[in-house]
Write an enzyme that holds these catalytic residues in place. Structure first.
Site, PDB file in Angstrom:
ATOM      1  N   ASP A 187       0.730  -1.251   0.004  1.00  0.00           N
ATOM      2  CA  ASP A 187       0.035   0.070  -0.096  1.00  0.00           C
ATOM      3  C   ASP A 187       0.797   1.137  -0.082  1.00  0.00           C
ATOM      4  O   ASP A 187       0.759   2.166  -0.680  1.00  0.00           O
ATOM      5  CB  ASP A 187      -0.901  -0.022   1.418  1.00  0.00           C
ATOM      6  CG  ASP A 187      -2.304   0.777   1.034  1.00  0.00           C
ATOM      7  OD1 ASP A 187      -2.535   0.925  -0.093  1.00  0.00           O
ATOM      8  OD2 ASP A 187      -3.160   0.858   2.138  1.00  0.00           O
ATOM      9  N   GLY A 200      17.712 -16.246   5.982  1.00  0.00           N
ATOM     10  CA  GLY A 200      17.957 -17.486   6.371  1.00  0.00           C
ATOM     11  C   GLY A 200      17.605 -17.805   7.875  1.00  0.00           C
ATOM     12  O   GLY A 200      17.743 -19.178   8.155  1.00  0.00           O
ATOM     13  N   GLU A 209       1.274  -8.753  13.006  1.00  0.00           N
ATOM     14  CA  GLU A 209       2.274  -8.072  13.894  1.00  0.00           C
ATOM     15  C   GLU A 209       1.678  -7.203  14.908  1.00  0.00           C
ATOM     16  O   GLU A 209       2.101  -6.881  15.772  1.00  0.00           O
ATOM     17  CB  GLU A 209       2.968  -7.082  12.852  1.00  0.00           C
ATOM     18  CG  GLU A 209       4.162  -7.708  11.878  1.00  0.00           C
ATOM     19  CD  GLU A 209       4.722  -6.740  11.006  1.00  0.00           C
ATOM     20  OE1 GLU A 209       5.440  -7.352  10.042  1.00  0.00           O
ATOM     21  OE2 GLU A 209       4.456  -5.663  11.077  1.00  0.00           O
TER      22      GLU A 209
END
Length: 521
Positions: free
Chosen positions: A39, A68, A102
């Site tokens: 966005d 990784g 989150e």
């Protein structure tokens, strides 16, 4: 009453040598940014991140995780190791599951740690749309609700997190200058940022426990009152060090914090009555630029405005005269509720009529003194002479200054010379010790200086040695012909931490103070 400043603490022998760590470590990153990359990642967020970096903020987000590694684990770690969170709501935010996950983790950390701060930014959306999942959010949540691959409980967690964060004070941009809006976000983060930790000491022996005692004296649980705590003690006993440690531990729980150091030295320069208030304003605003004030009253008025609307932690370090406090216009009733003022001083009278709670700095006990001197003298050295250390500790009388100066002095010579050097120091104070301890003496009036030296020369008042009965001392010193009755003058010496009157009306003086007086003579 017996002032504890010249009394050694009695502690259990199981006392640990190592000081406890601060209960609230500084996070690694300043800001974690939560946003929808598709966005606004290459537009608004790019500008915001650049502005934060220019203003010395360290930032983190989902694009900056180690390659990784397990992304979920690293993302949780990045959120947990950040001090502040910027949650940017944009029209496409609710369609991003990662953003919502989150946000749940951010709100968990916000509720878990008192010092964490969240600032919601509403970028072309309304706070009510976020709170109720309406407007551009409604379609996204309809899709989440009908997605059979999603746990309904998880969707409910997203909704609750959105509701909680939207109730926090934030910033909104619908239309307008985006560049100015970015600067406003940065400005708000600067206000919210946890203050930089003060350096305490390289060898924090006996500091942590006294800092905890000081924090207890501050009664932080009483959020509806303003409290002044005066920290007393002789020169170089460790008042400032203890207050710094306490400051680092509790500053994050205040809206504004300021440690105004070395007030005594600031007041040695010309025009200090103008420069001292300017120094306080600079400290409170965290701005180092030159402050222009037309007069002293204007400076005091600005200080009053700064402390009247936010919960403040203010430390006035090394105050030795009430005129210094007066020049700042410090009045507890001006401060916002929950504020705390700490004043370090050698002289009780420097606070004037301000009501305060006293905290008396303690001398190190023998175990702490032994530990400190060992650390100072024998880092990585296995050839430690316990008998030599015990003799030094006995002579130092629990005063950190003496231990630090003597350790530096001994290390300039070979070990074989140490015993003879110690014998010399017993009779002649080291120059650095003399200079620091003499500050209290130098502040006395000529009449009080004479009284102090009379006591030093004619009475055995060394710490841990014999004491003198206070009544006998007054009788011996008074001079009816000259109308000299020393009770008030002796009390002034007590207020300046130069002498001590015990609970059983005995008169004592720390050995280092007495040796300082003898050296003056």
């Amino acid at each position: 009453m017996n002032p504890p400043s010249l009394s050694k603490r009695k502690r259990d022998q199981s006392f640990l040598d190592d000081e406890p760590e601060s209960s609230s470590k500084r996070p690694k990153n300043d800001v974690f940014i939560n946003y929808s990359f598709q966005d606004i990642g290459n537009t608004f967020i790019s500008h915001l991140r650049s502005a934060l970096i220019r203003n010395s903020f360290t930032t983190s987000d989902h694009t900056m995780l180690p390659v990784g590694q397990d992304m979920r684990i690293e993302l949780l770690k990045a959120i947990e190791e950040s001090e502040m969170y910027v949650v940017v709501f944009s029209p496409g935010y609710a369609s991003c599951r990662r953003c919502l996950d989150e946000l749940v983790d951010i709100m968990d950390n916000f509720n878990k740690f008192d010092e964490r701060k969240v600032i919601p930014v509403f970028y072309k959306v309304e706070p009510s749309d976020v709170r109720s999942q309406k407007g551009p959010f409604i379609e996204a949540f309809q899709a989440h609700q009908t997605n059979t691959n999603l746990d309904p409980h998880r969707v409910q967690e997203w909704r609750q997190a959105l509701k909680d964060v939207s109730q926090l004070s934030g910033l909104t941009l619908q239309n307008g200058d985006e560049a100015k809006f970015v600067l406003k976000v940065v400005e708000e983060l600067e206000k919210m940022q946890r203050p930089q930790e003060l350096h305490v000491t390289d060898h924090p022996v006996g500091i942590g426990s006294q800092a905890e005692e000081l924090i207890s004296t501050l009664r932080l649980d009483q959020k509806d009152r303003v409290l002044v705590v005066a920290v007393f003690g002789i020169s170089r006993i460790g008042k400032t060090t203890i207050v710094k440690e306490a400051f680092n531990r509790i500053a994050p729980s205040f809206d504004l914090s300021c440690f105004l150091a070395d007030i005594h030295h600031i007041c040695q320069i010309p025009n200090w009555k103008v420069k001292l208030p300017k120094a306080l304003i600079s400290c409170l605003t965290h701005e180092n630029r030159f402050i222009i004030m037309s007069n002293h009253n204007e400076a005091v008025s600005k200080i009053r405005r700064l402390v009247s609307c936010r919960k403040v932690l203010l430390v006035l370090d090394d105050v030795d005269n009430f005129q210094q406090v007066e020049s700042l216009g410090i009045c507890p009733k001006w401060f916002y509720e929950g504020s705390r003022i700490i004043v370090t001083t050698r002289d009780k009278r420097s606070l004037g009529n301000i009501q305060y709670v006293p905290y008396h700095t303690m001398l190190l006990n023998r175990r702490e003194s032994f530990n400190l001197f060992t650390r100072l003298m024998f880092v990585g050295d296995s050839h430690v002479n316990p008998k030599f250390i015990k003799e030094v500790v006995s002579r130092a009388g629990g005063l950190p200054l003496v231990l630090k100066v003597w350790s530096s002095h001994f290390k300039q010579y070979e070990r074989e010379q140490w015993p003879s050097i110690l014998e010399t120091l017993k009779g002649i104070p080291h120059g650095d010790v003399q200079k620091q301890l003499q500050l209290s003496y130098d502040s006395l009036t000529p009449r009080l200086k004479k009284l102090f030296l009379d006591i030093v020369c004619f009475f055995n008042v060394a710490f841990d040695d014999e004491t003198n009965d206070m009544d006998l001392l007054v009788t011996a010193l008074k001079d009816e012909d000259s109308r000299f009755f020393p009770n008030n003058e002796i009390q002034y010496l007590v207020d300046n931490s130069l002498v001590e009157i015990t609970s059983n009306n005995q008169f004592m003086m720390h050995r280092a103070i007495r040796e300082m007086g003898l050296e003056i003579v």
